[in-house]
Scaffold this active site. Structure first.
Site, short mmCIF file in Angstrom:
data_model
loop_
_atom_site.label_atom_id
_atom_site.label_comp_id
_atom_site.label_asym_id
_atom_site.label_seq_id
_atom_site.Cartn_x
_atom_site.Cartn_y
_atom_site.Cartn_z
N LYS A 149 0.73 -1.25 0.06
CA LYS A 149 0.31 -0.06 -0.21
C LYS A 149 0.91 1.18 -0.11
O LYS A 149 1.92 1.43 0.77
CB LYS A 149 -1.18 0.41 1.26
CG LYS A 149 -1.93 1.21 1.46
CD LYS A 149 -2.81 0.45 2.67
CE LYS A 149 -4.03 1.84 2.80
NZ LYS A 149 -4.49 1.97 3.90
N SER A 174 -9.60 1.75 3.48
CA SER A 174 -8.61 2.42 2.17
C SER A 174 -8.16 1.57 1.80
O SER A 174 -6.46 2.18 0.51
CB SER A 174 -7.95 3.79 3.42
OG SER A 174 -6.98 2.94 3.86
N SER A 229 -9.91 -0.74 7.65
CA SER A 229 -9.25 -0.05 6.48
C SER A 229 -8.94 -1.78 5.30
O SER A 229 -8.02 -1.84 4.61
CB SER A 229 -8.29 0.30 6.19
OG SER A 229 -8.62 1.59 5.84
#
Ligand code: GLN
Length: 477
Positions: free
Chosen positions: A79, A154, A178
């Site tokens: 990420k 997210s 997330s």
């Protein structure tokens, strides 16, 4: 080789049997990611030089007859809030559009030391704030399971690459859901470990007391194997735990007889019916496997969202103060004075959601409101943690939905931040308590949308959590 179906074990087998070299695999995986990415926009950028170099090291070790590590040659995505030295790390923000970190996150160091090959960085909501990936400054991600829908957020990109098969496993971050929520939306496994289990060194801070790094995989085994590599004490993060890291695979015996499981009644109120049915069926599977399933109560649940959005915005307002145009990359060119420069840099650099949270957070921390909001939210957080402690005196694990609904359409909740915040109603409690929790796929709706089962366990009982999840996975796949 069928890149989209590789597992950590099958990569290892392929290397051992010399069906491919790590470098060949990396080159093929990069090519595949490049070809597939336009449909989802899950990768923000690939890191071919770094990937091929890591693969070369694995091949060298193999050639010398050395052990190349538990993740040898495995294509991994990270990420874009997790720092990678020399590889752009944007946090999904204009402010860091060209930021090249001078050091690696500890998790990144560890996964490469274990032979992992980082293919690239994944799209995410700006500074990990969001539930749909639509807050990324670089455009949203499409859900590989249904391209007109969001992948969740997210860590939407990290879930999507694993679902799409353009990475075998990936790292995401979870502050209030997330990892688990995008895992559910995309139909993969996502794990939020115990707070402190994985070092946060090099994870861009959103709300430090809640931030976790955790893995995604297409199987419980793969996700657990990645966690095992990145977990453990790190001198660079004083909140990382000293507790030794168990061998998670040993816990996955398939035998869950006698495990006591609680279904918290507060988590079954606002569920969409198909989600509710699939969760109930999931509980049925576990009871067939010999678990004792019973209803429990976690009474402070109703206050979780309010408490979370006070605490996380308070911490975010402080953490995001560092993006001032002096450090890091973006600096607004058209300002006369220093404070003008701060104002216009932040005004131009941050997206709407970050601004909303900075304002909320500054407000709840301000002198007149600190006691009324921030302090009260901290008290509620303690009550939520106490609910779990009490529940875990009666049961070994808790089973719950991950989110009240499956993946929604792009744009569907954009105009209503409160609706968006409700996506996290069942994930926030675990984050506030700092306990390990995960999402494991438990079927699909009539429209083919994945649904996930959430398993929550006692602090550091990842082994017990994985045992249940893997037994469930075996029984249902
Ligand atoms: N969706 C939640 C939020 O917007 C959780 C985000 C996260 O876990 N990073 O804060």
């Amino acid at each position: 080789m069928d890149i989209a179906r590789l597992s950590i074990d099958s990569v290892r087998a392929g290397l051992n049997e010399r069906r491919f070299s790590a470098r060949e695999l990396a080159a093929e995986a990069l090519r595949f990611a490049q070809a597939e990415n336009p449909s989802t926009h899950a990768y923000l950028h690939l890191s071919p030089d770094r990937a091929l170099e890591a693969a070369r090291r694995v091949d060298e070790k193999l050639a010398r007859g050395e052990e190349p590590g538990p993740l040898a040659g495995v294509p991994i995505a990270v990420k874009d809030v997790i720092l990678t030295q020399g590889v752009r790390t944007t946090c999904g923000s204009r402010l860091l559009e060209n930021y090249i970190p001078p050091y690696d996150a500890t998790a990144v160091v560890r996964l490469e030391r274990a032979g992992g090959v980082i293919l690239g960085k994944t799209n995410c909501d700006e500074f990990a704030m969001g539930s749909s990936n639509e807050n990324s400054a670089f455009g949203p991600v499409r859900n590989p399971a249904a391209l007109d829908r969001v992948p969740g957020g997210s860590s939407g990109g990290s879930a999507a690459v694993v679902a799409q098969g353009t990475a075998v496993v990936s790292l995401g971050s979870d502050t209030g859901g997330s990892i688990r929520q995008p895992a559910l939306f995309c139909g993969v496994v996502g794990v939020t470990p115990t707070y402190g289990r994985v070092s946060r060194y090099g994870l861009t801070a959103f709300a430090s007391s809640l931030d976790h790094i955790g893995p995604f995989g297409r199987s419980v085994r793969d996700a657990a194997a990645l966690l095992e590599v990145v977990a453990g004490r790190d001198e660079m993060d004083s909140t990382s735990a000293f507790a030794p890291v168990p061998r998670y695979a040993e816990a996955m015996t398939g035998d869950v007889r006698g495990t006591k499981i609680g279904l918290p009644k507060e988590y079954f109120k606002g569920l969409e019916s198909e989600t509710g049915d699939l969760i109930a069926a999931g509980a049925g599977v576990l009871s067939k496997l010999g678990c004792e399933v019973r209803e429990i109560s976690l009474p402070a649940t109703d206050y979780a969202i309010a408490s979370y959005y006070i605490i996380c915005t308070a911490e975010a307002s402080s953490n995001l103060a560092r993006y001032d145009g002096v450090r890091y990359t973006l600096r607004s060119p058209n300002s006369e004075t220093l404070s003008d420069m701060y104002r216009s840099t932040r005004g131009e650099g941050f997206g709407a959601e970050c601004k909303r949270r900075i304002m909320l957070g500054t407000y709840v921390l301000s002198a007149g409101y600190y006691d009324a909001y921030y302090l009260k939210a901290q008290k509620v957080r303690a009550l939520i943690a106490r609910d779990f402690t009490q529940a875990f005196q009666e049961v070994d694990a808790i089973l719950a939905p991950v989110s009240p609904f499956p993946a929604f359409r792009l744009g569907e909740k954009l105009d209503d931040p409160l609706q968006m915040y409700l996506s996290d109603i069942y994930t926030i409690t675990g984050s506030l308590a700092g306990i390990p929790c995960m999402s494991v796929p438990c079927g699909r709706t009539a429209h083919g949308l994945p649904v996930g089962l959430q398993i929550l366990a006692r602090h550091f009982d990842e082994p017990g959590m994985f045992r249940l999840a893997e037994a469930f996975e075996r029984a249902t796949s």
